[in-house]
Design an enzyme around this catalytic site. Structure first.
Site, PDB file in Angstrom:
ATOM      1  N   LYS A  38     -33.037  22.420   8.992  1.00  0.00           N
ATOM      2  CA  LYS A  38     -32.534  21.745   9.985  1.00  0.00           C
ATOM      3  C   LYS A  38     -32.020  22.323  11.269  1.00  0.00           C
ATOM      4  CE  LYS A  38     -27.953  20.269   9.789  1.00  0.00           C
ATOM      5  NZ  LYS A  38     -27.542  20.260  11.180  1.00  0.00           N
ATOM      6  N   ASN A  39     -31.132  23.464  10.972  1.00  0.00           N
ATOM      7  CA  ASN A  39     -30.645  24.216  12.038  1.00  0.00           C
ATOM      8  C   ASN A  39     -31.571  24.931  12.930  1.00  0.00           C
ATOM      9  OD1 ASN A  39     -28.284  22.827  11.443  1.00  0.00           O
ATOM     10  ND2 ASN A  39     -27.496  24.989  10.646  1.00  0.00           N
ATOM     11  N   ARG A  41     -23.802  16.577  17.755  1.00  0.00           N
ATOM     12  CA  ARG A  41     -23.562  17.476  18.582  1.00  0.00           C
ATOM     13  C   ARG A  41     -24.619  18.544  18.890  1.00  0.00           C
ATOM     14  NH1 ARG A  41     -18.855  20.464  19.873  1.00  0.00           N
ATOM     15  NH2 ARG A  41     -19.838  22.328  20.197  1.00  0.00           N
ATOM     16  N   CYS A  77     -15.737  16.893  15.881  1.00  0.00           N
ATOM     17  CA  CYS A  77     -16.549  16.377  14.931  1.00  0.00           C
ATOM     18  C   CYS A  77     -15.723  16.440  13.740  1.00  0.00           C
ATOM     19  CB  CYS A  77     -17.786  17.084  14.998  1.00  0.00           C
ATOM     20  SG  CYS A  77     -17.817  18.642  14.175  1.00  0.00           S
ATOM     21  N   ARG A 111     -14.616  22.054  17.780  1.00  0.00           N
ATOM     22  CA  ARG A 111     -15.861  22.643  18.349  1.00  0.00           C
ATOM     23  C   ARG A 111     -16.119  22.846  19.788  1.00  0.00           C
ATOM     24  NH1 ARG A 111     -20.465  20.866  13.641  1.00  0.00           N
ATOM     25  NH2 ARG A 111     -21.406  22.667  14.407  1.00  0.00           N
ATOM     26  N   ASP A 168     -17.164  25.894  25.474  1.00  0.00           N
ATOM     27  CA  ASP A 168     -16.823  26.960  26.626  1.00  0.00           C
ATOM     28  C   ASP A 168     -17.860  28.189  26.570  1.00  0.00           C
ATOM     29  OD1 ASP A 168     -15.671  27.843  24.084  1.00  0.00           O
ATOM     30  OD2 ASP A 168     -14.288  29.210  25.120  1.00  0.00           O
ATOM     31  N   ASP A 185     -21.615  26.755   5.909  1.00  0.00           N
ATOM     32  CA  ASP A 185     -22.478  25.721   5.446  1.00  0.00           C
ATOM     33  C   ASP A 185     -22.556  25.695   3.881  1.00  0.00           C
ATOM     34  OD1 ASP A 185     -22.494  24.858   8.091  1.00  0.00           O
ATOM     35  OD2 ASP A 185     -24.729  25.170   8.397  1.00  0.00           O
ATOM     36  N   VAL A 222     -14.853  30.275  10.260  1.00  0.00           N
ATOM     37  CA  VAL A 222     -15.735  29.606  11.532  1.00  0.00           C
ATOM     38  C   VAL A 222     -15.213  28.499  11.920  1.00  0.00           C
ATOM     39  CG1 VAL A 222     -18.048  29.146  11.941  1.00  0.00           C
ATOM     40  CG2 VAL A 222     -17.687  31.030  10.094  1.00  0.00           C
ATOM     41  N   ARG A 275     -28.356  13.322   6.986  1.00  0.00           N
ATOM     42  CA  ARG A 275     -28.480  14.056   8.321  1.00  0.00           C
ATOM     43  C   ARG A 275     -29.193  15.436   8.231  1.00  0.00           C
ATOM     44  NH1 ARG A 275     -23.436  15.959  10.719  1.00  0.00           N
ATOM     45  NH2 ARG A 275     -25.009  17.196  11.390  1.00  0.00           N
TER      46      ARG A 275
HETATM   47  C1  UD1 Z   1     -24.290  25.836  14.275  1.00  0.00           C
HETATM   48  C2  UD1 Z   1     -24.757  25.153  12.833  1.00  0.00           C
HETATM   49  C3  UD1 Z   1     -23.956  24.646  11.708  1.00  0.00           C
HETATM   50  C4  UD1 Z   1     -23.251  26.157  11.246  1.00  0.00           C
HETATM   51  C5  UD1 Z   1     -22.667  26.942  12.483  1.00  0.00           C
HETATM   52  C6  UD1 Z   1     -22.039  28.235  12.073  1.00  0.00           C
HETATM   53  C7  UD1 Z   1     -26.414  23.938  14.043  1.00  0.00           C
HETATM   54  C8  UD1 Z   1     -27.123  22.630  14.409  1.00  0.00           C
HETATM   55  N1  UD1 Z   1     -25.332  23.704  13.579  1.00  0.00           N
HETATM   56  O1  UD1 Z   1     -23.184  25.070  14.560  1.00  0.00           O
HETATM   57  O2  UD1 Z   1     -24.373  24.125  10.443  1.00  0.00           O
HETATM   58  O3  UD1 Z   1     -21.969  25.638  10.636  1.00  0.00           O
HETATM   59  O4  UD1 Z   1     -23.768  27.222  13.394  1.00  0.00           O
HETATM   60  O5  UD1 Z   1     -23.014  28.921  11.331  1.00  0.00           O
HETATM   61  O6  UD1 Z   1     -27.316  24.779  14.087  1.00  0.00           O
HETATM   62  N2  UD1 Z   1     -17.207  28.036  19.483  1.00  0.00           N
HETATM   63  C9  UD1 Z   1     -16.263  28.113  20.640  1.00  0.00           C
HETATM   64  N3  UD1 Z   1     -16.871  27.971  21.835  1.00  0.00           N
HETATM   65  C10 UD1 Z   1     -18.181  27.680  22.055  1.00  0.00           C
HETATM   66  C11 UD1 Z   1     -19.077  27.689  20.721  1.00  0.00           C
HETATM   67  C12 UD1 Z   1     -18.613  27.671  19.595  1.00  0.00           C
HETATM   68  O7  UD1 Z   1     -14.985  28.185  20.432  1.00  0.00           O
HETATM   69  O8  UD1 Z   1     -18.873  27.634  23.181  1.00  0.00           O
HETATM   70  C13 UD1 Z   1     -16.298  27.961  18.301  1.00  0.00           C
HETATM   71  C14 UD1 Z   1     -16.769  26.643  17.375  1.00  0.00           C
HETATM   72  O9  UD1 Z   1     -15.710  25.757  17.611  1.00  0.00           O
HETATM   73  C15 UD1 Z   1     -16.568  27.200  15.940  1.00  0.00           C
HETATM   74  C16 UD1 Z   1     -17.241  28.471  16.054  1.00  0.00           C
HETATM   75  O10 UD1 Z   1     -17.248  29.012  17.399  1.00  0.00           O
HETATM   76  O11 UD1 Z   1     -15.370  27.265  15.600  1.00  0.00           O
HETATM   77  C17 UD1 Z   1     -18.424  28.839  15.346  1.00  0.00           C
HETATM   78  O12 UD1 Z   1     -19.481  27.834  16.082  1.00  0.00           O
HETATM   79  P1  UD1 Z   1     -21.036  27.827  16.395  1.00  0.00           P
HETATM   80  O13 UD1 Z   1     -21.366  29.185  15.866  1.00  0.00           O
HETATM   81  O14 UD1 Z   1     -21.518  27.584  17.785  1.00  0.00           O
HETATM   82  O15 UD1 Z   1     -21.900  26.986  15.593  1.00  0.00           O
HETATM   83  P2  UD1 Z   1     -22.719  25.598  15.955  1.00  0.00           P
HETATM   84  O16 UD1 Z   1     -23.982  26.259  16.920  1.00  0.00           O
HETATM   85  O17 UD1 Z   1     -21.982  24.474  16.654  1.00  0.00           O
END
Ligand code: UD1
Length: 423
Positions: free
Chosen positions: A23-24, A94, A118, A123, A126, A308, A330, A400
């Site tokens: 999926k990811n 998202r 979510c 999440r 920035d 996950d 995370v 999903r």
């Molecule tokens: C992706 C995966 C999700 C997985 C996660 C971590 C997809 C569709 N989803 O989510 O299944 O659990 O990676 O392996 O691929 N953060 C910030 N600022 C940002 C971006 C992220 O503070 O700009 C924080 C988020 O709030 C969170 C952490 O960083 O607490 C990790 O997020 P991120 O690695 O970006 O996960 P996703 O890409 O949302």
């Protein structure tokens, strides 16, 4: 009509199951098709709700999206009609924000609804925005939308140091950098296998990228991204979910279609719990699980333990011998399913991002609500070992990310069915 899943106490799972494409990975590959002024073919695409939503997002942007074989998606990105990803779609998923980078790169502008919070936390976005700004884009947030404007001269390569190896920010930045002039260096990049799959896809399309699988990526921008046909990697989280189910029921299963290296720490934890594991080139055999022993886990970016898989392991820890500490590093709010597991008899105390699980409890079947995708899957696993009947509601969360979850578990001997309840 809302569907629910009914699970009866089940025998040890046994047999063979093939996992779907990740999926990811596929969601980002679909977004990356925006970079290609031609046709992208993706194979091993899972039939899951999130793929449908990403298809709708791309269609709203002008991409022609068609299933051309049972697990093959063809995306024709010759002509884009819009640079706006609307709120109605982004609010449903998202990961729609993955179009931000490729749209900015290809169209010079992007308008993507802010996803908001979510079920697993606020999440933030920035780092995605800071990355685009580093490449020279102007980004402002107005009326609930992220508006990106690229100067007429285009994006310019830069060196970007991510504060945290965010999966989504790394992917958006890679895709934007594909259309930037020069070589962008991304430091502290996420190293998840799905990112490596995106890099492989882009390399197949002719983009120069170095450092795949490491924390430093070098992406050389180009104006020509070629048409490509790519097979999506197998879903390590789906595979891991079946393996935990087998360990919990002390079963004997073979999971196929996944690279065991992608699950290294998960397999080591299963071994520490008492399961026997054999790794094939694209398969994993779990058998002869002893009585499960509780293990501590702490979630971290790859190659650390995947967030996950946290919920599934907590369900296993709840029935294992001994106590365990589960630390979620995370996401800020990823223990919601623990209350539902508590309704089935699990003894779990939450303190901030720590969960203390007192194992050895006998779970009892109960009606429960799936709070999110992985939490929902974990509740189904708990239902397999609970005495009596468990019903899991709000299964749209599970849809999903898992293709045919119930039928696959049933094919391994689980006593599980899916029903629709009248509205
Ligand atoms: C992706 C995966 C999700 C997985 C996660 C971590 C997809 C569709 N989803 O989510 O299944 O659990 O990676 O392996 O691929 N953060 C910030 N600022 C940002 C971006 C992220 O503070 O700009 C924080 C988020 O709030 C969170 C952490 O960083 O607490 C990790 O997020 P991120 O690695 O970006 O996960 P996703 O890409 O949302």
């Amino acid at each position: 009509m809302a569907d629910y899943i009914t699970i009866e106490h089940s025998p040890a799972l046994s047999g063979r199951v093939v996992v779907a494409g990740a999926k990811n990975s596929v969601l980002k590959l679909m977004a990356a098709s925006l970079l290609i002024e031609g046709v992208t073919v993706l194979q091993n695409v899972p039939h899951i709700a999130d793929v449908e939503i990403m298809g709708q997002v791309l269609q709203a942007l002008g991409v022609k999206v068609n299933w051309t074989a049972p697990h093959e998606l063809t995306l024709d990105g010759h002509h884009l009609a819009s640079h706006t990803a609307p709120y109605e779609l982004v609010a449903q998923m998202r990961a729609s924000t993955a179009v931000l980078g490729p749209l900015s790169g290809r169209c010079g502008q992007a308008r993507v609804a802010l996803p908001g919070g979510c079920n697993i936390g606020s999440r933030k976005i920035d780092m995605h925005i800071a990355g685009l700004e580093a490449l020279g884009a102007q980004v402002c947030i107005e009326h609930g939308y992220i508006n990106v404007q690229v100067p007429a001269s285009g994006l310019l390569a830069a060196e970007v140091l991510l504060e945290f190896p965010s999966v989504g920010a790394t992917e958006n930045l890679i895709m934007a950098a594909v259309r930037a002039q020069g070589t962008t260096i991304i430091k502290n990049a996420a190293r998840e296998p799905e990112i490596t799959d995106l890099v492989t896809f882009l390399q197949e399309a002719g983009v120069g990228i170095e450092g795949a699988g490491t924390a430093e990526l070098a992406v050389t921008g180009t104006t020509k991204v070629n048409e490509v046909c790519h097979r999506v990697i197998g879903d390590r989280i789906e595979a891991g979910t079946f393996l935990v189910a087998a360990a919990m029921t002390r079963g004997d299963i073979e999971v196929e279609g996944v690279d065991p290296d992608h699950l290294d720490i998960v397999l080591r934890k299963l071994e520490a719990m008492g399961a026997h594991i054999e790794r094939g080139p694209q398969s994993i055999h779990l058998h002869d699980a002893d009585k499960l022993r509780a293990v501590d886990i702490q979630t971290l970016p790859y190659p650390g333990f995947p967030t996950d898989m946290q919920a599934q392991f907590m369900a296993a820890d709840a029935i294992a011998e001994g106590s365990s500490l589960v630390t979620e590093n995370v996401f800020e709010n990823r223990f919601m399913f623990a209350d539902e597991l508590g309704r089935m008899g699990a003894d779990i105390s939450i303190e901030g991002h720590y969960a203390l699980v007192k194992g050895g409890t006998s779970l009892s079947g109960a009606p429960v609500i799936s709070p999110d995708l992985r939490g929902g899957a974990a509740l189904v696993l708990a239902g397999l070992v609970a005495e009596g009947t468990t019903t899991v509601h709000d299964v749209y969360h599970i849809d999903r990310g898992y293709e045919d979850f119930c039928s696959k578990l049933a094919s391994l001997g689980a006593r599980i069915t899916r029903q629709s309840e009248p509205d």
